[in-house]
Write a protein that holds these residues in place. Structure first.
Motif, PDB file in Angstrom:
ATOM      1  N   ASP A 101       9.053  -3.115   4.524  1.00 20.53           N
ATOM      2  CA  ASP A 101       8.909  -1.577   4.088  1.00 20.53           C
ATOM      3  C   ASP A 101       7.493  -1.417   3.443  1.00 20.53           C
ATOM      4  N   ASP A 102       6.470  -0.467   3.968  1.00 17.08           N
ATOM      5  CA  ASP A 102       5.143  -0.658   3.320  1.00 17.08           C
ATOM      6  C   ASP A 102       5.232   0.012   1.903  1.00 17.08           C
ATOM      7  N   ARG A 103       6.085   1.043   1.575  1.00 16.59           N
ATOM      8  CA  ARG A 103       6.185   1.644  -0.088  1.00 16.59           C
ATOM      9  C   ARG A 103       6.830   0.438  -0.674  1.00 16.59           C
ATOM     10  N   GLU A 104       7.964  -0.577  -0.086  1.00 19.91           N
ATOM     11  CA  GLU A 104       8.331  -1.575  -1.151  1.00 19.91           C
ATOM     12  C   GLU A 104       7.304  -2.754  -1.499  1.00 19.91           C
TER      13      GLU A 104
END
Length: 130
Positions: A10-13
């Motif tokens: 997950d790019d945000r995580e």
């Protein structure tokens, strides 16, 4: 704590973890696409489903692999998570047929990489491009 290899990123995580670990502002990066395109493998440490550690391994397609972006959430530091991540990454590189695993690090990380993880000290060069 669970170690997962080539987990769905997950790019945000991952951007959040990277910012926390390196003391920078959160700037969402295209981690998933970048890893799929350039990495031999990546490894995550999870507390339940919370990403608390990460490392990636890039390679030359042959004998040489390179550790990048080793990061552990500050609240989980000094528990051996980073070492477990690096060792799992090394096992993956070995299984892929790599003969050498390289890492560059800042002086304050020498004990971690040289003593805890078992890397040998070598001279290396660095050329700043921008």
């Amino acid at each position: 704590m669970e170690i997962r290899v080539r987990f769905a990123v997950d790019d945000r995580e991952l951007s959040r973890l990277h910012a926390l670990a390196f003391g920078s502002a959160v700037e969402v990066q295209p981690w998933a696409a970048r890893l799929e395109r350039h990495a031999l493998t990546w490894v995550g440490a999870f507390d339940n489903d919370l990403l608390i550690g990460f490392v990636q391994v890039c390679w030359d397609g042959g004998a040489h692999a390179f550790v990048l972006d080793t990061a552990v959430h500050p609240e989980y530091g000094r528990q051996g998570i980073g070492k477990r991540l690096v060792w799992a990454a090394a096992a993956e590189a070995r299984a892929a047929g790599c003969e050498w695993l390289h890492v560059d690090f800042e002086p304050h990380l020498a004990d971690f990489y040289l003593k805890a993880c078992g890397f040998s000290h070598t001279d290396a060069g660095l050329l700043k491009l921008r």
